[in-house]
Scaffold this motif. Structure first.
Motif, PDB file in Angstrom:
ATOM      1  N   ASP A   1       0.822  -1.204   0.000  1.00 11.58           N
ATOM      2  CA  ASP A   1       0.000   0.000   0.000  1.00 11.58           C
ATOM      3  C   ASP A   1       0.862   1.262   0.000  1.00 11.58           C
ATOM      4  O   ASP A   1       0.565   2.225  -0.697  1.00 11.58           O
ATOM      5  CB  ASP A   1      -0.909  -0.021   1.237  1.00 11.58           C
TER       6      ASP A   1
ATOM      7  N   ARG B   1       0.599   4.049  -2.761  1.00  6.92           N
ATOM      8  CA  ARG B   1       0.236   5.426  -2.408  1.00  6.92           C
ATOM      9  C   ARG B   1       1.286   6.408  -2.891  1.00  6.92           C
ATOM     10  O   ARG B   1       0.961   7.489  -3.374  1.00  6.92           O
ATOM     11  CB  ARG B   1       0.118   5.577  -0.901  1.00  6.92           C
TER      12      ARG B   1
ATOM     13  N   LEU C   1      -3.800  -6.914 -12.139  1.00  2.00           N
ATOM     14  CA  LEU C   1      -3.698  -8.227 -12.772  1.00  2.00           C
ATOM     15  C   LEU C   1      -3.357  -9.303 -11.766  1.00  2.00           C
ATOM     16  O   LEU C   1      -2.422  -9.158 -10.982  1.00  2.00           O
ATOM     17  CB  LEU C   1      -2.587  -8.221 -13.830  1.00  2.00           C
TER      18      LEU C   1
ATOM     19  N   ARG D   1       0.274  -8.835  -9.593  1.00  2.00           N
ATOM     20  CA  ARG D   1       0.117  -8.069  -8.377  1.00  2.00           C
ATOM     21  C   ARG D   1       1.049  -8.621  -7.314  1.00  2.00           C
ATOM     22  O   ARG D   1       1.316  -9.797  -7.290  1.00  2.00           O
ATOM     23  CB  ARG D   1      -1.316  -8.220  -7.918  1.00  2.00           C
TER      24      ARG D   1
ATOM     25  N   VAL E   1      -6.283  -5.964 -20.087  1.00  2.00           N
ATOM     26  CA  VAL E   1      -5.282  -5.142 -19.403  1.00  2.00           C
ATOM     27  C   VAL E   1      -3.907  -5.805 -19.518  1.00  2.00           C
ATOM     28  O   VAL E   1      -2.875  -5.143 -19.608  1.00  2.00           O
ATOM     29  CB  VAL E   1      -5.671  -4.923 -17.932  1.00  2.00           C
TER      30      VAL E   1
ATOM     31  N   GLU F   1     -11.312 -11.523   3.392  1.00  8.90           N
ATOM     32  CA  GLU F   1     -10.063 -11.269   4.116  1.00  8.90           C
ATOM     33  C   GLU F   1     -10.331 -10.582   5.439  1.00  8.90           C
ATOM     34  O   GLU F   1      -9.672 -10.809   6.434  1.00  8.90           O
ATOM     35  CB  GLU F   1      -9.198 -10.333   3.274  1.00  8.90           C
TER      36      GLU F   1
ATOM     37  N   PHE G   1      -7.222   8.517  -8.142  1.00  9.41           N
ATOM     38  CA  PHE G   1      -6.330   8.128  -7.051  1.00  9.41           C
ATOM     39  C   PHE G   1      -6.798   8.611  -5.684  1.00  9.41           C
ATOM     40  O   PHE G   1      -6.604   7.942  -4.686  1.00  9.41           O
ATOM     41  CB  PHE G   1      -4.933   8.688  -7.295  1.00  9.41           C
ATOM     42  N   TYR G   2      -7.371   9.813  -5.645  1.00  7.01           N
ATOM     43  CA  TYR G   2      -7.597  10.388  -4.324  1.00  7.01           C
ATOM     44  C   TYR G   2      -9.030  10.230  -3.851  1.00  7.01           C
ATOM     45  O   TYR G   2      -9.361  10.600  -2.734  1.00  7.01           O
ATOM     46  CB  TYR G   2      -7.153  11.854  -4.306  1.00  7.01           C
TER      47      TYR G   2
ATOM     48  N   ARG H   1     -14.972   3.016  -2.470  1.00  8.01           N
ATOM     49  CA  ARG H   1     -14.969   2.066  -1.350  1.00  8.01           C
ATOM     50  C   ARG H   1     -16.337   1.408  -1.260  1.00  8.01           C
ATOM     51  O   ARG H   1     -17.355   2.092  -1.391  1.00  8.01           O
ATOM     52  CB  ARG H   1     -14.686   2.802  -0.051  1.00  8.01           C
TER      53      ARG H   1
ATOM     54  N   ARG I   1     -10.021  -6.635  -1.128  1.00  5.81           N
ATOM     55  CA  ARG I   1      -8.955  -7.616  -1.229  1.00  5.81           C
ATOM     56  C   ARG I   1      -7.665  -6.928  -1.638  1.00  5.81           C
ATOM     57  O   ARG I   1      -7.690  -6.055  -2.495  1.00  5.81           O
ATOM     58  CB  ARG I   1      -9.329  -8.621  -2.314  1.00  5.81           C
ATOM     59  N   TRP I   2      -6.567  -7.297  -1.051  1.00  2.35           N
ATOM     60  CA  TRP I   2      -5.265  -6.725  -1.391  1.00  2.35           C
ATOM     61  C   TRP I   2      -5.194  -5.238  -1.107  1.00  2.35           C
ATOM     62  O   TRP I   2      -4.316  -4.561  -1.616  1.00  2.35           O
ATOM     63  CB  TRP I   2      -4.984  -6.848  -2.885  1.00  2.35           C
ATOM     64  N   ASP I   3      -6.161  -4.728  -0.386  1.00  4.93           N
ATOM     65  CA  ASP I   3      -6.241  -3.272  -0.306  1.00  4.93           C
ATOM     66  C   ASP I   3      -6.133  -2.836   1.151  1.00  4.93           C
ATOM     67  O   ASP I   3      -7.117  -2.752   1.865  1.00  4.93           O
ATOM     68  CB  ASP I   3      -7.566  -2.826  -0.943  1.00  4.93           C
ATOM     69  N   TRP I   4      -4.919  -2.552   1.548  1.00  5.90           N
ATOM     70  CA  TRP I   4      -4.654  -2.229   2.941  1.00  5.90           C
ATOM     71  C   TRP I   4      -5.396  -0.971   3.363  1.00  5.90           C
ATOM     72  O   TRP I   4      -6.009  -0.921   4.423  1.00  5.90           O
ATOM     73  CB  TRP I   4      -3.144  -2.060   3.130  1.00  5.90           C
ATOM     74  N   SER I   5      -5.370   0.035   2.514  1.00  5.04           N
ATOM     75  CA  SER I   5      -6.048   1.298   2.854  1.00  5.04           C
ATOM     76  C   SER I   5      -7.547   1.093   2.970  1.00  5.04           C
ATOM     77  O   SER I   5      -8.191   1.638   3.869  1.00  5.04           O
ATOM     78  CB  SER I   5      -5.801   2.357   1.789  1.00  5.04           C
TER      79      SER I   5
ATOM     80  N   ARG J   1      -8.243  -0.536   6.142  1.00  2.00           N
ATOM     81  CA  ARG J   1      -8.083   0.358   7.290  1.00  2.00           C
ATOM     82  C   ARG J   1      -9.295   1.290   7.421  1.00  2.00           C
ATOM     83  O   ARG J   1      -9.773   1.542   8.522  1.00  2.00           O
ATOM     84  CB  ARG J   1      -6.808   1.182   7.158  1.00  2.00           C
TER      85      ARG J   1
ATOM     86  N   ARG K   1      -5.041 -14.272   3.004  1.00  2.00           N
ATOM     87  CA  ARG K   1      -5.574 -14.181   1.654  1.00  2.00           C
ATOM     88  C   ARG K   1      -5.713 -15.542   0.988  1.00  2.00           C
ATOM     89  O   ARG K   1      -6.642 -15.790   0.246  1.00  2.00           O
ATOM     90  CB  ARG K   1      -4.682 -13.284   0.811  1.00  2.00           C
TER      91      ARG K   1
ATOM     92  N   SER L   1     -11.800 -16.264  -3.468  1.00  2.00           N
ATOM     93  CA  SER L   1     -11.794 -15.167  -4.426  1.00  2.00           C
ATOM     94  C   SER L   1     -12.946 -15.311  -5.403  1.00  2.00           C
ATOM     95  O   SER L   1     -13.471 -14.355  -5.916  1.00  2.00           O
ATOM     96  CB  SER L   1     -10.470 -15.123  -5.179  1.00  2.00           C
TER      97      SER L   1
END
Ligand code: HEM
Lengths: 301, 494
Positions: free
Chosen positions: A205, A209, A262, A266, B30, B125, B419-420, B424, B448-452, B455, B479, B484
């Motif tokens: 993260d 960020r 992806l 990741r 992608v 998670e 980004f900002y 959520r 998932r995979w998203d610490w922010s 939090r 995880r 998934s």
């Protein structure tokens, strides 16, 4: 005027000492948490096996606190150094590598400390302060005439545009340095599962960020750079190596942002892209040393 | 399995449809985009290295690489076909990908799927569960209120005895990637428009008091009223400026001053101060008194063979099939002017009239004039009026500029929004409590995979705990064990 330049230099010297002290403290903080425990085991066959195991040890937190304190002191000193120099030259830090690097150290420390506060982890400091220290050594190694404030090539005189352009570049590079530090720790963490490092998810993260700050800023650098080239040279984009190096760096971080969506890319592979991205930053930063072209007047050629 | 699915679908579709579908999916991918951006990045890197000494260092270190290095130095990457191709592919991919994603994202914004399933929430998670004394409907009301305080939109739906809940914030920010990606295309478009419909004149010279046409169908002319420079003690020019008047079809349309970095524009045509030099004003008549030339000739644009450091200029006189060469004094003290062939004195001009006769033979007449003096060379009278200066400008017209500015704005704004203001999301199921009183709340963030994201969720839960004074159990799952597939089943756009 002359005395302001001197004052700026003394602040830089004090800041360098603070950076060195901070680096030592962060190293002690991080390494001090690892205690190697050795054990000798007697196997049934009668041979002795020596096993060592790294263990978390709670000591040395005071070293971490001192490291942050020194880094803050370094920020103040470097900040004053930049301010005095700006007061002497009446322009942003873009006349040569000395000024640019000085501002970079200031911004790097500041950005790092903001991340440290936000995430409440100090281990990144080991790597960031190593970069800051290396930059200080580089600045000390520059020829002393660069410390003088001298006249500027008329093409560089568009002040507001140049100031924003260069400041964005410094900010972007500093945030990329933070994401580089996070990527290194991330790679260590996922391989070794180290209890005294922040969790892999947090490190991931932090890396992300930092890029979300650096990537738009680098876009802004490219945009303002081309607007300024337009003002000064009449062409938006002339495929100048310094421009294309920055574009390359930007594309690498573009790759990074996509890999995060992806599966399979990741995590670890994205972290490698971050390492590569920072190599591109370094390449762009020191490009003056081997590029010809319009940006080569930074005082090193 | 996947193969079989494709086959059964394929049997009902024409080969053309399948090919189109394949191509469509390639451009949507992608993964393919990553490869495309990497290819572009590699080309940009090669082009960058080409502009540096680094490849030569390589060749010096490893002589075997010399041919490859020479090839690189020869290859104009930035105007090459591979670069154009990859840019084209990227543009198509961005357009296709945008078309492909807009409907799904729009649905997530206006009409998201509210329904979820327990196993997704239980295996997430991160999840939170608590007992509420209130009945499910009232518990949903309380929870909605808390979430709305965190700027979440809350939607819910009854499913049997349970109420399913979906809450999200910053949903419109999901649209940010579209302006951003489209801006990338617009920037290229701006470049193409500029290159196709614009022009750039690197050396546009106007002597003081003269008027010059811009050409390129603009109908513009520029007059240099005066040129002014200031010098510092060390002999470095500190500033110079040109006072210009711009004429369009014989009418004065703009007046202004240009300095380095401060150009002026009219009608999309921009005039940049670039350099300046010495000029000489002449009035040339033939022996019958007909005026052949009355203007200034800029010097320093050409070099004289015998005296390469002296400022030289030339002017065609088509009426008499001649060319007038003008050479001024060499003022560089390091060139030891006394050694110069011409031995000009201060202010004097050396003239050379090259007359080409009908049979092709060239006759050269020479002479030296002082300012204010007239000299006769062959059949013409040449009056050297005085020394002047010229300004050297760049003139450029770039109709791509507005596109570039619009694109830049979209690019930075789109990135900032993406980004900002992260989207959520929280899903939950509120069911009756185990002993038939109150209710049981189970919820999980889509993070998932998203610490922010996790939090943020923890912070919301903490608020709910302190405000409602209830005990919430937080469940964390590594995880690897977090399912998934159920997550993507629960939310198709994930
Ligand atoms: C082949 C063309 C491209 C395609 C198909 C494509 C596709 C996508 C998609 C689908 C996303 C959304 C990911 C998500 O929201 O989870 C995305 C995000 C993004 N793309 Fe692209 N992209 C392309 C080219 C580029 C290029 C050339 C750049 C610039 C270097 C770029 C920069 C970004 C950025 C910054 C994001 C935002 C990432 C985030 O939300 O964290 N893209 N792209």
């Amino acid at each position: 005027m002359e005395s302001l330049v001197k004052l700026s230099f003394y602040c830089f010297a004090a800041g360098s000492i603070a950076v060195a002290a901070s680096w030592v403290s962060y190293v002690l903080f991080t390494i001090g948490r690892v205690r190697l425990r050795q054990a000798e085991l007697q196997t049934s066959a009668g041979t002795t096996v020596r096993a060592s195991k790294a263990e978390f040890a709670p000591g040395w937190t005071s070293a971490g606190r001192f490291g942050s304190m020194m880094a803050w002191f370094g920020v103040v000193m470097m900040g004053l150094s930049v301010i005095f120099r700006t007061a002497a030259s009446h322009r942003g830090p873009y006349s040569n590598m000395y000024e640019f690097s000085l501002a970079f150290v200031f911004v790097l420390l500041l950005i790092y400390l903001l991340f440290e506060r936000f995430y409440e982890v100090k281990q990144l400091g080991v790597i960031v302060l190593t970069i800051a220290g290396a930059m200080c050594l580089y600045i000390w190694s520059l020829p002393s005439y660069m410390r003088e404030v001298d006249a500027l090539n008329p093409a560089l005189q568009n002040r507001p545009l140049m100031t924003v352009h260069v400041s964005s570049a410094i900010l972007a590079y500093a945030t990329f340095a933070v994401s580089f530090a996070a990527a290194i720790l991330y790679l260590i963490q996922v391989r070794k599962n180290v209890s005294w490092l922040p969790s892999a998810d947090m490190l991931d993260d932090i890396g992300y960020r930092a890029v979300t700050v650096g990537f738009p800023l680098l876009a802004l650098v490219l945009i303002l750079g081309s607007v300024w080239a337009h003002e000064a040279w009449g062409a938006y984009w002339s495929w100048d190596p310094k421009e294309t190096a920055a574009l390359f760096t930007w594309l690498v971080y573009g790759v990074y942002l996509h890999t995060r969506t992806l599966r399979g890319w990741r995590g670890e592979r994205s972290a490698y892209v971050l390492l590569f991205g920072f190599a591109a930053v370094v390449f762009t930063y020191y490009g003056n040393y081997f590029f010809g072209g319009m940006h080569a007047y930074g005082g090193v050629n | 399995m996947a193969q079989a699915t494709v086959d059964t679908r394929g049997s009902r579709r024409s080969p053309l449809e399948m090919v189109v579908d394949r191509i469509w999916r390639f451009f949507c991918s992608v993964r393919a985009a990553v490869v495309e951006i990497i290819i572009l990045a590699v080309l940009v890197l090669l082009g960058t290295l080409r502009g540096s000494d680094a490849p030569q260092w390589l060749a010096d270190a490893i002589p075997a690489t010399q041919p490859a290095v020479d090839w690189l130095y020869d290859w104009d990457v930035f105007h090459s076909l591979p670069l154009m191709l990859i840019l084209g592919v990227l543009c198509v991919a961005i357009v296709v990908c945008t078309l492909n994603r807009v409907p799904g994202i729009w649905k997530t914004i206006v009409d998201p799927t509210i329904r979820t399933n327990r196993s997704f929430l239980e295996n997430a998670e991160l999840s939170a569960a608590y007992q509420s004394a209130a009945a499910p409907a009232a518990a949903v009301g309380e929870l909605s209120e808390s979430l709305q305080k965190h700027r979440y939109r809350v939607l819910h739906e009854e499913r049997g005895a349970d109420i399913h809940l979906y809450a999200d914030k910053n949903r419109y920010a999901k649209l940010g990637t579209f302006p951003f990606h489209l801006a990338l295309i617009l920037i290229l478009l701006g470049g193409i428009v500029g290159a196709r419909y614009g022009f750039r004149e690197m050396t546009f010279v106007v002597p003081e008091g003269s008027v010059r046409e811009v050409g390129h169908g603009t109908g513009l002319s520029v007059e240099l009223i005066q040129f002014i420079d200031s010098w510092r003690e060390e002999g470095i020019p500190s500033e110079y400026r040109s006072d210009l008047v711009i004429w369009k079809n014989g009418e004065k349309v703009k007046e202004g001053t240009i300095t380095v970095n401060n150009p002026i524009s009219y009608d999309n045509v921009t005039f940049y101060q670039s350099s300046y030099g010495q000029a000489a004003a002449f009035r040339i008549t033939d022996t019958d008194g007909n005026l052949l030339f009355d203007d200034s000739i800029p010097l320093g644009q050409y070099t004289a063979v015998n005296n390469p450091d002296a400022p030289a200029g030339l002017q065609q006189l088509p009426q008499i099939g001649s060319q007038l060469n003008v050479i001024g004094q060499d003022q560089d003290p390091q060139n030891a002017p006394e050694l110069d062939d011409l031995q000009l004195e201060n202010g004097q001009m050396f003239l050379q009239l090259r007359q080409t006769a009908d049979d092709g033979s060239v006759e050269i007449l020479t002479g030296v004039v002082d300012p204010g003096e007239t000299i006769q060379l062959g059949s013409v009278n040449i009056e050297y009026l005085r020394e002047k200066r010229f300004t050297l400008m760049q003139v450029a017209s770039n109709p791509g500029i507005p596109i570039f500015f619009a694109a830049s704005f979209l690019l930075v704004a789109g990135l900032a929004v993406t980004f900002y203001f992260p989207h959520r999301r929280i899903r939950g199921i509120i069911g009756p409590g185990s002993d038939q009183t109150g209710s049981r709340v189970l919820m999980a963030p889509l993070a998932r995979w998203d610490w922010s994201g996790q939090r943020d969720f923890r912070r919301i839960i903490e608020r709910i705990e302190t405000e409602s004074r209830i005990a919430v159990t937080i469940n964390e799952r590594p995880r690897e064990h977090a399912a998934s597939r159920s997550e993507s089943a629960a939310d198709a756009s994930e």
